[in-house]
Design an enzyme around this catalytic site. Structure first.
Site, mmCIF file in Angstrom:
data_model
loop_
_atom_site.group_PDB
_atom_site.id
_atom_site.type_symbol
_atom_site.label_atom_id
_atom_site.label_comp_id
_atom_site.label_asym_id
_atom_site.label_seq_id
_atom_site.Cartn_x
_atom_site.Cartn_y
_atom_site.Cartn_z
ATOM 1 N N HIS A 53 0.813 -1.241 -0.114
ATOM 2 C CA HIS A 53 -0.031 0.025 0.098
ATOM 3 C C HIS A 53 0.969 1.373 -0.096
ATOM 4 O O HIS A 53 2.075 1.218 0.207
ATOM 5 C CB HIS A 53 -0.760 -0.028 1.358
ATOM 6 C CG HIS A 53 -0.303 -0.156 2.537
ATOM 7 N ND1 HIS A 53 0.641 0.589 3.204
ATOM 8 C CD2 HIS A 53 -0.389 -1.142 3.342
ATOM 9 C CE1 HIS A 53 1.025 0.386 4.143
ATOM 10 N NE2 HIS A 53 0.554 -0.734 4.477
HETATM 11 P P1 TYD Z 1 -2.264 -3.892 7.339
HETATM 12 O O1 TYD Z 1 -2.443 -2.272 6.762
HETATM 13 O O2 TYD Z 1 -2.719 -4.946 6.199
HETATM 14 O O3 TYD Z 1 -0.842 -4.230 7.856
HETATM 15 P P2 TYD Z 1 0.648 -4.414 6.973
HETATM 16 O O4 TYD Z 1 0.984 -2.798 6.669
HETATM 17 O O5 TYD Z 1 1.505 -4.687 7.771
HETATM 18 O O6 TYD Z 1 0.477 -4.912 5.540
HETATM 19 O O7 TYD Z 1 -3.058 -4.069 8.763
HETATM 20 C C1 TYD Z 1 -3.694 -5.058 8.832
HETATM 21 C C2 TYD Z 1 -4.991 -4.968 9.921
HETATM 22 O O8 TYD Z 1 -4.574 -4.162 11.262
HETATM 23 C C3 TYD Z 1 -5.886 -4.223 8.890
HETATM 24 O O9 TYD Z 1 -7.228 -4.938 9.399
HETATM 25 C C4 TYD Z 1 -5.991 -2.670 9.568
HETATM 26 C C5 TYD Z 1 -5.522 -2.911 10.907
HETATM 27 N N1 TYD Z 1 -4.864 -2.044 11.483
HETATM 28 C C6 TYD Z 1 -5.186 -1.109 12.443
HETATM 29 O O10 TYD Z 1 -6.562 -1.024 12.693
HETATM 30 N N2 TYD Z 1 -4.561 0.086 13.003
HETATM 31 C C7 TYD Z 1 -3.357 0.291 12.539
HETATM 32 O O11 TYD Z 1 -2.512 1.117 12.917
HETATM 33 C C8 TYD Z 1 -2.754 -0.541 11.632
HETATM 34 C C9 TYD Z 1 -1.190 -0.477 10.923
HETATM 35 C C10 TYD Z 1 -3.551 -1.693 11.064
#
Ligand code: TYD
Length: 136
Positions: A53
């Protein structure tokens, strides 16, 4: 704007002594933003790719406080770079609007993430084509 040229490794001050290591990370001093949020990622298998992302508003610093992983950053204009995170006193600074993938997690990897903003899913771009459109 060349956001990807702002991506850089940061080295944090260490105040270790015979009792062990101590690494300091202060907002606006050791990282170029006030820290509003931290999260950490561990237990990701070696074949997992996380991230995938870009963020419209949030700046990040990633630190492998244990173990190692890699981060690939892309600017959506054909430039990309790969960084290895493998030292607890170094981190990578990621500005706004760069695409990032985290991968090659070691079994003992603990990836600490410092963020400049509170979590807001609306500022995440999770579709690479949308990211490319927005940066170009
Ligand atoms: P995600 O953005 O997919 O993690 P990464 O950046 O490591 O790929 O996040 C995983 C899950 O956690 C998603 O459902 C969103 C949630 N999340 C939060 O609620 N708060 C946060 O600060 C973060 C980073 C993720």
């Amino acid at each position: 704007m060349h956001e990807i040229s702002q991506v850089r490794m940061l080295e944090f001050p260490q105040r270790g002594d015979e009792r062990g290591h101590l690494v300091i990370v202060e907002g606006m001093q050791d990282v170029p933003f006030e820290i509003k949020r931290i999260f950490y990622i561990y237990g990701s298998d070696a074949d997992v790719v996380r991230g995938q992302h870009a963020n419209r508003r949030t700046q990040f610093v990633l630190i492998n406080v244990a173990g190692q992983s890699k981060v690939k950053v892309k600017d959506g204009k054909g430039n990309e770079a790969i960084f290895s995170l493998n030292r607890p006193h170094t981190g990578i600074y990621l500005p706004r609007m760069v695409w990032k993938d985290m991968y090659d997690f070691s079994p003992d990897s603990v990836l600490l993430v410092l963020a400049s903003e509170h979590y807001d899913p609306a500022e995440y771009i999770r579709d690479y084509d949308v990211f490319v459109k927005e940066v170009n």
